[in-house]
Design a protein around this motif. Sequence first.
Motif, PDB file in Angstrom:
ATOM      1  N   THR A 170       0.838  -1.197   0.000  1.00  0.00           N
ATOM      2  CA  THR A 170       0.000   0.000   0.000  1.00  0.00           C
ATOM      3  C   THR A 170       0.877   1.253   0.000  1.00  0.00           C
ATOM      4  OG1 THR A 170      -0.092   0.054   2.432  1.00  0.00           O
ATOM      5  CG2 THR A 170      -1.857  -1.138   1.283  1.00  0.00           C
ATOM      6  N   ILE A 171       0.267   2.368  -0.421  1.00  0.00           N
ATOM      7  CA  ILE A 171       0.943   3.661  -0.352  1.00  0.00           C
ATOM      8  C   ILE A 171      -0.094   4.736  -0.111  1.00  0.00           C
ATOM      9  CG2 ILE A 171       0.810   4.231  -2.825  1.00  0.00           C
ATOM     10  CD1 ILE A 171       3.789   5.199  -2.480  1.00  0.00           C
ATOM     11  N   VAL A 203      -3.523   6.263 -10.825  1.00  0.00           N
ATOM     12  CA  VAL A 203      -3.045   7.548 -10.295  1.00  0.00           C
ATOM     13  C   VAL A 203      -1.709   7.915 -10.925  1.00  0.00           C
ATOM     14  CG1 VAL A 203      -2.332   8.808  -8.226  1.00  0.00           C
ATOM     15  CG2 VAL A 203      -4.192   7.140  -8.082  1.00  0.00           C
ATOM     16  N   LYS A 204      -1.639   9.154 -11.400  1.00  0.00           N
ATOM     17  CA  LYS A 204      -0.360   9.728 -11.807  1.00  0.00           C
ATOM     18  C   LYS A 204      -0.038  10.806 -10.800  1.00  0.00           C
ATOM     19  CE  LYS A 204       1.986  11.970 -15.709  1.00  0.00           C
ATOM     20  NZ  LYS A 204       1.830  12.475 -17.105  1.00  0.00           N
ATOM     21  N   GLY A 205       1.162  10.727 -10.209  1.00  0.00           N
ATOM     22  CA  GLY A 205       1.457  11.693  -9.170  1.00  0.00           C
ATOM     23  C   GLY A 205       2.941  11.873  -8.912  1.00  0.00           C
ATOM     24  N   LYS A 206       3.223  12.803  -8.020  1.00  0.00           N
ATOM     25  CA  LYS A 206       4.600  13.154  -7.667  1.00  0.00           C
ATOM     26  C   LYS A 206       4.977  12.478  -6.363  1.00  0.00           C
ATOM     27  CE  LYS A 206       7.482  17.248  -6.766  1.00  0.00           C
ATOM     28  NZ  LYS A 206       7.468  18.731  -6.651  1.00  0.00           N
ATOM     29  N   VAL A 207       6.137  11.842  -6.346  1.00  0.00           N
ATOM     30  CA  VAL A 207       6.630  11.187  -5.134  1.00  0.00           C
ATOM     31  C   VAL A 207       7.145  12.254  -4.166  1.00  0.00           C
ATOM     32  CG1 VAL A 207       8.298   9.555  -4.185  1.00  0.00           C
ATOM     33  CG2 VAL A 207       7.257   9.124  -6.430  1.00  0.00           C
ATOM     34  N   VAL A 208       6.692  12.145  -2.923  1.00  0.00           N
ATOM     35  CA  VAL A 208       7.101  13.097  -1.897  1.00  0.00           C
ATOM     36  C   VAL A 208       7.664  12.321  -0.706  1.00  0.00           C
ATOM     37  CG1 VAL A 208       6.367  14.939  -0.329  1.00  0.00           C
ATOM     38  CG2 VAL A 208       5.301  14.720  -2.597  1.00  0.00           C
ATOM     39  N   ALA A 209       8.926  12.523  -0.406  1.00  0.00           N
ATOM     40  CA  ALA A 209       9.524  11.894   0.769  1.00  0.00           C
ATOM     41  C   ALA A 209       8.973  12.571   2.018  1.00  0.00           C
ATOM     42  CB  ALA A 209      11.039  12.000   0.716  1.00  0.00           C
ATOM     43  N   VAL A 224       7.183   7.706   2.545  1.00  0.00           N
ATOM     44  CA  VAL A 224       6.930   8.296   1.237  1.00  0.00           C
ATOM     45  C   VAL A 224       5.427   8.355   0.984  1.00  0.00           C
ATOM     46  CG1 VAL A 224       7.045   6.093   0.005  1.00  0.00           C
ATOM     47  CG2 VAL A 224       7.685   8.201  -1.184  1.00  0.00           C
ATOM     48  N   GLU A 225       5.003   9.357   0.188  1.00  0.00           N
ATOM     49  CA  GLU A 225       3.599   9.480  -0.191  1.00  0.00           C
ATOM     50  C   GLU A 225       3.519  10.053  -1.603  1.00  0.00           C
ATOM     51  OE1 GLU A 225       2.258  11.857   3.042  1.00  0.00           O
ATOM     52  OE2 GLU A 225       2.924  13.750   2.170  1.00  0.00           O
TER      53      GLU A 225
END
Length: 426
Positions: A43-44, A72-78, A86-87
């Motif tokens: 999961t994320i 979902v297309k999205g930006k990885v955010v630490a 990460v989210e």
Amino acid sequence: MRIYTSEITPDKDGEIVELAGWVHSVRALGKLVFVILRDREGTIQIVAPKQKVGEELFKKIKSLGQEDVIKVKGKVVANEKAPGGVEILPLEVEILNRAVRPLPLDPAEKVPAELDTRLDNRFLDLRKPKVQAIFKIRSEMLKSVRDTFYKEGFIEVNTPKLVASCTEGGTELFPISYFEKEAFLGQSPQLYKQMLMASGLDRVFEIAPIFRAEEHNTRRHLNEAISIDIEMAFADDKDAMDMLEKVVLNALNDVYENREKELNILGVKLDIPEKIDRITYDEALEIIKNKVPIEWGDDLSREAEKVLGEEMGSYYFITDWPLEIRPFYTMPKDEKIGKAFDLMYKDLELSSGAQRIHLYDLLVESIKKKGLSPEGFTFYLEAFKYGMPPHAGWGLGADRFTMVLTGRENIRECVLFPRDRQRLTP
């Protein structure tokens, strides 16, 4: 290109990724929505602040429900506070399919369900990480088993499952109508894999269904099971046990090395011995007889197996069984004892095997002693007239072995769509 949740790590901070899966949960807090996306690997967390994603996308995300299928297309955010560190900040969300609600069971496992409810809705039950872990471990085991066989020079074969006669002379058969003839679902590939020893293929294995019409309601029996079978030419019972030991220990080590995540999900600590102990039937009786009444020549009752399992504690072979309680094809060691063995894990029988009779006259005599007619085995006996080598083999229950590997108490949990006396669907 779509990637799995397990591939998204904090070092991908700032990258644009595409994910797809099911909505595990949704939590709306005013102008902020949290969505947990689940796929095969885990999961994320997807975090959607209204101010950043915009009114239209925020509204779409807020409308999501549990088990909706999304891309979902999205930006990885630490983010150290996020699960896994990460989210995802969503840039685009496509709703691929909506799930009807209420759900018949909860894949998030917040609401427990009985096993029958789970099996009735297996497609949903299999979405649970714990349930998927069982079948990932099972897959790893089967891969390991095949790898060992190929390394040891075995050839994979497929034998018929529609057969004209029984394997062991019992009545535990499923009869079927085969055009104008009576036929049965195969109990075992036993007769065919023995016949193959006369072919010169030398070492064969098969991983396939077997069918037993046993009227039971236990946690360890099914009417359709997967059996891992081998036969080895120019081999005896000890050679067969050595091969079974190698197969089992390799599988245990491969699961331990390659499925740590799944073992942790299930809370399982594998029992991996350096070698598998061997005791004779007579030695087993000495352990049992002080606690459970038993006579020489008796098969082991459940009570006897429990006593023996408590004493042995892990994997062990029982060897040198009385001939009278073993199948007709078992090679005699003497007048009373056969070159037969069982592999046990505590009180659970995992495998049964033996050196087989390869001499035609002795085999016919053994068939008759069991009250069977040699005429019913003509196709099988023919293979023993023209140069059958000594041979041995065994069958290992894949479903029961999976029970041990995953720590499950009920064999139905270890089969995708189990078949027992009550269950023929789904």
